[in-house]
Design an enzyme around this catalytic site. Structure first.
Site, PDB file in Angstrom:
ATOM      1  N   TYR A 173       0.644  -0.145  14.860  1.00 51.42           N
ATOM      2  CA  TYR A 173      -0.326  -0.255  13.767  1.00 51.42           C
ATOM      3  C   TYR A 173       0.121   0.524  12.540  1.00 51.42           C
ATOM      4  CZ  TYR A 173      -4.519  -0.254  11.069  1.00 51.42           C
ATOM      5  OH  TYR A 173      -5.404  -0.434  10.054  1.00 51.42           O
TER       6      TYR A 173
ATOM      7  N   TYR B 273      -4.800  -1.286  17.186  1.00 50.78           N
ATOM      8  CA  TYR B 273      -4.474  -0.191  18.102  1.00 50.78           C
ATOM      9  C   TYR B 273      -5.622   0.021  19.062  1.00 50.78           C
ATOM     10  CZ  TYR B 273      -6.642   3.204  14.752  1.00 50.78           C
ATOM     11  OH  TYR B 273      -7.442   3.893  13.903  1.00 50.78           O
TER      12      TYR B 273
ATOM     13  N   ASP C  80       0.884  -1.172   0.000  1.00 57.46           N
ATOM     14  CA  ASP C  80       0.000   0.000   0.000  1.00 57.46           C
ATOM     15  C   ASP C  80       0.918   1.216   0.000  1.00 57.46           C
ATOM     16  OD1 ASP C  80      -1.630   2.130   0.675  1.00 57.46           O
ATOM     17  OD2 ASP C  80      -2.691   1.067   2.278  1.00 57.46           O
TER      18      ASP C  80
ATOM     19  N   ASN D  83      16.371  -7.480   0.048  1.00 54.89           N
ATOM     20  CA  ASN D  83      15.184  -8.330   0.135  1.00 54.89           C
ATOM     21  C   ASN D  83      14.075  -7.509   0.783  1.00 54.89           C
ATOM     22  OD1 ASN D  83      13.280 -10.385   0.984  1.00 54.89           O
ATOM     23  ND2 ASN D  83      14.929 -11.860   0.650  1.00 54.89           N
TER      24      ASN D  83
ATOM     25  N   GLN E 247       2.655   4.061   3.010  1.00 54.60           N
ATOM     26  CA  GLN E 247       2.204   3.389   4.243  1.00 54.60           C
ATOM     27  C   GLN E 247       2.975   2.108   4.586  1.00 54.60           C
ATOM     28  OE1 GLN E 247      -2.183   2.820   5.208  1.00 54.60           O
ATOM     29  NE2 GLN E 247      -1.677   0.722   4.717  1.00 54.60           N
TER      30      GLN E 247
ATOM     31  N   LYS F 239      -3.356  -2.952   7.446  1.00 49.64           N
ATOM     32  CA  LYS F 239      -3.553  -4.401   7.436  1.00 49.64           C
ATOM     33  C   LYS F 239      -2.566  -5.073   6.491  1.00 49.64           C
ATOM     34  CE  LYS F 239      -5.857  -6.156  10.460  1.00 49.64           C
ATOM     35  NZ  LYS F 239      -5.114  -7.124  11.257  1.00 49.64           N
ATOM     36  N   ASP F 240      -2.358  -6.388   6.695  1.00 48.79           N
ATOM     37  CA  ASP F 240      -1.399  -7.114   5.859  1.00 48.79           C
ATOM     38  C   ASP F 240      -1.862  -7.158   4.400  1.00 48.79           C
ATOM     39  OD1 ASP F 240      -0.362  -7.690   8.339  1.00 48.79           O
ATOM     40  OD2 ASP F 240      -1.325  -9.650   8.431  1.00 48.79           O
TER      41      ASP F 240
ATOM     42  N   ASP G  49      -6.670  -0.487  -1.818  1.00 46.50           N
ATOM     43  CA  ASP G  49      -5.592   0.516  -1.833  1.00 46.50           C
ATOM     44  C   ASP G  49      -4.204  -0.121  -1.948  1.00 46.50           C
ATOM     45  OD1 ASP G  49      -5.358  -0.550   0.696  1.00 46.50           O
ATOM     46  OD2 ASP G  49      -5.560   1.339   1.774  1.00 46.50           O
ATOM     47  N   ASP G  50      -4.151  -1.388  -2.369  1.00 44.69           N
ATOM     48  CA  ASP G  50      -2.855  -2.071  -2.470  1.00 44.69           C
ATOM     49  C   ASP G  50      -2.400  -2.222  -3.917  1.00 44.69           C
ATOM     50  OD1 ASP G  50      -2.039  -3.446   0.391  1.00 44.69           O
ATOM     51  OD2 ASP G  50      -4.174  -3.009   0.199  1.00 44.69           O
TER      52      ASP G  50
ATOM     53  N   TYR H 233      -3.882   9.158   0.743  1.00 45.62           N
ATOM     54  CA  TYR H 233      -3.885   8.856   2.174  1.00 45.62           C
ATOM     55  C   TYR H 233      -2.855   7.771   2.522  1.00 45.62           C
ATOM     56  CZ  TYR H 233      -5.080   9.049   6.889  1.00 45.62           C
ATOM     57  OH  TYR H 233      -4.958   9.253   8.231  1.00 45.62           O
TER      58      TYR H 233
ATOM     59  N   ARG I  50      -9.900   0.121  10.763  1.00 45.62           N
ATOM     60  CA  ARG I  50      -8.734   0.281  11.638  1.00 45.62           C
ATOM     61  C   ARG I  50      -8.082  -1.055  11.988  1.00 45.62           C
ATOM     62  NH1 ARG I  50      -8.854   5.741  13.745  1.00 45.62           N
ATOM     63  NH2 ARG I  50     -10.697   6.730  12.909  1.00 45.62           N
TER      64      ARG I  50
HETATM   65  P1  13P Z   1      -6.170   8.276  10.996  1.00 49.85           P
HETATM   66  O1  13P Z   1      -6.195   8.230  12.511  1.00 49.85           O
HETATM   67  O2  13P Z   1      -4.854   8.602  10.423  1.00 49.85           O
HETATM   68  O3  13P Z   1      -7.298   9.068  10.421  1.00 49.85           O
HETATM   69  O4  13P Z   1      -6.339   6.752  10.507  1.00 49.85           O
HETATM   70  C1  13P Z   1      -7.482   6.072  10.748  1.00 49.85           C
HETATM   71  C2  13P Z   1      -7.441   4.975   9.800  1.00 49.85           C
HETATM   72  O5  13P Z   1      -7.814   5.103   8.661  1.00 49.85           O
HETATM   73  C3  13P Z   1      -6.833   3.728  10.267  1.00 49.85           C
HETATM   74  O6  13P Z   1      -6.089   3.196   9.269  1.00 49.85           O
HETATM   75  P1  13P Z   2      -5.199  -0.649   4.793  1.00 52.13           P
HETATM   76  O1  13P Z   2      -4.342  -1.621   5.520  1.00 52.13           O
HETATM   77  O2  13P Z   2      -5.868  -1.246   3.605  1.00 52.13           O
HETATM   78  O3  13P Z   2      -4.434   0.590   4.472  1.00 52.13           O
HETATM   79  O4  13P Z   2      -6.394  -0.248   5.752  1.00 52.13           O
HETATM   80  C1  13P Z   2      -6.142   0.478   6.876  1.00 52.13           C
HETATM   81  C2  13P Z   2      -7.328   0.697   7.744  1.00 52.13           C
HETATM   82  O5  13P Z   2      -7.148   0.720   8.927  1.00 52.13           O
HETATM   83  C3  13P Z   2      -8.644   0.883   7.194  1.00 52.13           C
HETATM   84  O6  13P Z   2      -9.570   1.285   8.192  1.00 52.13           O
HETATM   85 MG    MG Z   3      -4.188   2.072   3.254  1.00 55.96          MG
HETATM   86 MG    MG Z   4      -4.989  -2.144   1.951  1.00 50.08          MG
END
Ligand code: 13P
Ligand code: 13P
Ligand code: MG
Ligand code: MG
Length: 365
Positions: A228, A347, A11, A104, A94, A231-232, A52-53, A90, A265
């Site tokens: 945090y 988190y 991502d 690697n 990340q 996600k994977d 978003d990946d 956003y 989240r």
């Molecule tokens: P923010 O606290 O940066 O808005 O992130 C919330 C969120 O989207 C978790 O990934």
């Molecule tokens: P991603 O791992 O896809 O960036 O998602 C983060 C997130 O916390 C969405 O709420």
């Molecule tokens: Mg993301």
């Molecule tokens: Mg993602």
């Protein structure tokens, strides 16, 4: 012909929020990999997205864990991050957890699934990609494909699959691995892979020939970063037909939208919804978690495809069920089992709230 199929993903920025990828980022990745193909490093490639990946699918003859291929992916993610920063997408960059590439990409944030094999007379492969979930999401689907005769009739009636498959399972918290054989060890296997936040199926092998059948990314971002970061959003490559399950047997597990960890989240359980690649746009409560499937026929390393395998009416019911499950789960709001148990949450404000209220906790006596 010995061929390596490498899938490396990250991502590098979401559009809008975490809901999708920006076309300019995809175009930049395409440009980077075109150059590598022209230079002869890659035989072929395909750039795509899941939510978003950014997904880089590459064929070459450099073998697994090739520093050149990993550097190409890393540099491509850096170029994508530049675009993401310019557009203020956003979470730009990340998943790039380190500034310095050291040969690697493993342990640096991106997800990696690679396999080296002898290309067969006909080589169908399915590449699964997920958004808003974690590395263990493939455990149940892989079990069904390779060990469950109610899913894969080939295990019963195809002589070349009747001996079963071997599962390589990683303990991602204990940094250990174990190899277990199906069908005779399935009860032992299920003790572990039924706990997908800790035990993850890394690879599956054909028992007769030892050939690689499937490999998945097992990187757990939160364990790498110790905080945090998202996600994977794992990927999984599966070879089809012949000694392996048929394409339809490989897709069949996804007719059941299982509950996986991730979603908003990274801290909730939600249904794993099979969607077409254009529909991998997790918007509702940043989800529900998505899975896409890109099908290819390989021809001397060329990626013939993709076919968008879940863009099929036979998955409509699974999508509808997933939406109903999403509604049901959402109504639990901040309560478990929608919200993950405390120790699994990516988190939490728990330490701050506990410290603020410290003096107000009194003994039960
Ligand atoms: P923010 O606290 O940066 O808005 O992130 C919330 C969120 O989207 C978790 O990934
Ligand atoms: P991603 O791992 O896809 O960036 O998602 C983060 C997130 O916390 C969405 O709420
Ligand atoms: Mg993301
Ligand atoms: Mg993602």
């Amino acid at each position: 012909m010995k061929l390596t199929l490498s899938h490396i993903k990250a991502d590098v920025g979401g559009y809008v929020g975490h809901s999708a990828s920006h076309p300019e980022v995809l175009a930049k990745a395409d440009e980077c990999l075109t150059k590598a193909k022209q230079a002869g490093l890659l035989i072929d490639y395909h750039v795509t997205k899941c939510g978003d990946d950014l997904q880089l699918i590459m064929t070459h003859q450099q073998g697994e864990e090739s520093p050149q291929i990993h550097k190409l992916a890393w540099d491509t993610f850096l170029e994508g991050t530049e675009i993401a920063k310019k557009l203020k997408l956003y979470g730009a960059g990340q998943d790039l957890l380190s500034d310095a590439f050291s040969g690697n990409v493993k342990g640096m944030g991106p997800g990696v699934a690679e396999m080296e094999f002898e290309e067969r007379k006909s080589e169908p492969v399915i590449i699964f990609m997920a958004d808003k979930t974690s590395a263990g999401a493939w455990n149940m689907p892989l079990y069904k494909m390779f060990a469950d005769p109610f899913n894969t009739i080939g295990l019963v009636i195809a002589p070349n699959m009747h001996a079963g498959f071997t599962f390589e399972v990683h303990d991602v918290k204990g940094h250990k691995r174990i190899t277990l054989h199906a069908p005779e060890e399935i009860y032992d296997l299920l003790v572990f892979i039924g706990a997908p936040s800790r035990y993850v199926v890394k690879a599956v092998y054909h028992r007769g020939t030892g050939e690689i059948a499937s490999v998945s990314s097992t990187q757990r971002l939160s364990l790498i970063a110790d905080r945090y970061v998202g996600k994977d959003d794992p990927v999984c490559i599966v070879r089809a037909q012949g000694n392996f399950p048929a394409v339809g047997e490989i897709l069949e597990p996804f007719t059941f939208p299982i509950l996986v960890q991730g979603w908003m989240r990274g801290s909730h359980h939600g249904p794993f919804m099979p969607v077409s690649i254009p529909d991998s746009t997790p918007t509702r409560f940043d989800g529900p978690p998505r899975v896409t499937a890109a099908g290819f026929q390989l021809a001397e390393g060329k990626l013939i495809g993709p076919r968008d395998m879940f863009a099929d009416k036979s998955f409509d019911l699974a999508r509808q069920q997933a939406n109903e499950i999403a509604n049901y789960m959402r109504r639990h709001g901040p309560f478990e089992p929608h919200r993950l148990p405390l120790e699994e949450m990516e988190y939490t404000t728990m330490p701050q709230v506990v410290s603020k209220l410290e003096g107000r906790f009194v003994d039960l006596g």
